[in-house]
Design an enzyme around this catalytic site. Sequence first.
Site, PDB file in Angstrom:
ATOM      1  N   ARG A  91       0.985   7.925   6.064  1.00  0.00           N
ATOM      2  CA  ARG A  91       0.096   7.100   6.897  1.00  0.00           C
ATOM      3  C   ARG A  91      -1.311   7.687   6.937  1.00  0.00           C
ATOM      4  O   ARG A  91      -2.288   6.938   6.984  1.00  0.00           O
ATOM      5  CB  ARG A  91       0.662   6.922   8.311  1.00  0.00           C
ATOM      6  CG  ARG A  91      -0.141   5.924   9.148  1.00  0.00           C
ATOM      7  CD  ARG A  91       0.653   5.344  10.285  1.00  0.00           C
ATOM      8  NE  ARG A  91       1.684   4.427   9.858  1.00  0.00           N
ATOM      9  CZ  ARG A  91       1.494   3.129   9.550  1.00  0.00           C
ATOM     10  NH1 ARG A  91       0.274   2.606   9.599  1.00  0.00           N
ATOM     11  NH2 ARG A  91       2.511   2.369   9.195  1.00  0.00           N
ATOM     12  N   SER A 106       0.829  -1.208   0.000  1.00  0.00           N
ATOM     13  CA  SER A 106       0.000   0.000   0.000  1.00  0.00           C
ATOM     14  C   SER A 106       0.863   1.259   0.000  1.00  0.00           C
ATOM     15  O   SER A 106       0.595   2.212  -0.750  1.00  0.00           O
ATOM     16  CB  SER A 106      -0.919   0.010   1.220  1.00  0.00           C
ATOM     17  OG  SER A 106      -1.851  -1.045   1.168  1.00  0.00           O
ATOM     18  N   HIS A 124      -2.746   6.562   3.744  1.00  0.00           N
ATOM     19  CA  HIS A 124      -3.004   5.128   3.860  1.00  0.00           C
ATOM     20  C   HIS A 124      -4.294   4.857   4.638  1.00  0.00           C
ATOM     21  O   HIS A 124      -5.084   3.981   4.291  1.00  0.00           O
ATOM     22  CB  HIS A 124      -1.819   4.451   4.549  1.00  0.00           C
ATOM     23  CG  HIS A 124      -1.996   2.993   4.805  1.00  0.00           C
ATOM     24  ND1 HIS A 124      -2.340   2.491   6.044  1.00  0.00           N
ATOM     25  CD2 HIS A 124      -1.891   1.918   3.982  1.00  0.00           C
ATOM     26  CE1 HIS A 124      -2.424   1.175   5.977  1.00  0.00           C
ATOM     27  NE2 HIS A 124      -2.158   0.799   4.748  1.00  0.00           N
TER      28      HIS A 124
END
Length: 208
Positions: free
Chosen positions: A40, A15, A43
């Site tokens: 993040r 990812s 994500h």
Amino acid sequence: MNYENVKPADIEKRSFEIITKELEDAGIFLDEETSFITKRCIHTSADFDYASTLTFSKGAVEKIQNLIRNGACIVTDTNMALSGINKKKLASFGGEAFCFMADEDVALEASKRGTTRAQASMEKAARLDKDVIFAIGNAPTALIKLYEMMEEGIFTPKFVIGVPVGFVNVVWAKELFLNSDVPYIINKGRKGGSNIAAAICNAVLYSL
């Protein structure tokens, strides 16, 4: 788009590879010091807007890392954010995570004074005897209360993660901290959320 046969243990790694490539394909190259936090957030949300809206005060990453290393606590404004933070990792540095929103004394104080629970919970957090990192992902009134306490000389937070989501006073509440002396990670605009607040905390924890 073709199906990718990715082992479960490699999904997160893959990812982040996709996120990095899509950013580069769009001509977006993040600041090396802060990129792991921004990625993040992307994500967690699949929202690439964070590449342009997530804002860091000077030296923010080093400051929040040092706070955690020295046992600082994290206070959130929702139990959802609290549940998402890696408390075991935080505890390894001597820190704890708290959310006071559901506490009976907070509810009573908010009702008595006609304020939000978020405001009352910030006042309770200010009475902790340890350094506090505030991770605000839902309530702009929490940010406003922190700022008011600063202005009144009552309390100054060590660090503010300001990513509340919504429409009423959200943008304004975030901008209060942009010119303050408090180190911060702020997401400009309306976007954010408890999941983003937790993601930022975890990004920092995983970097240590």
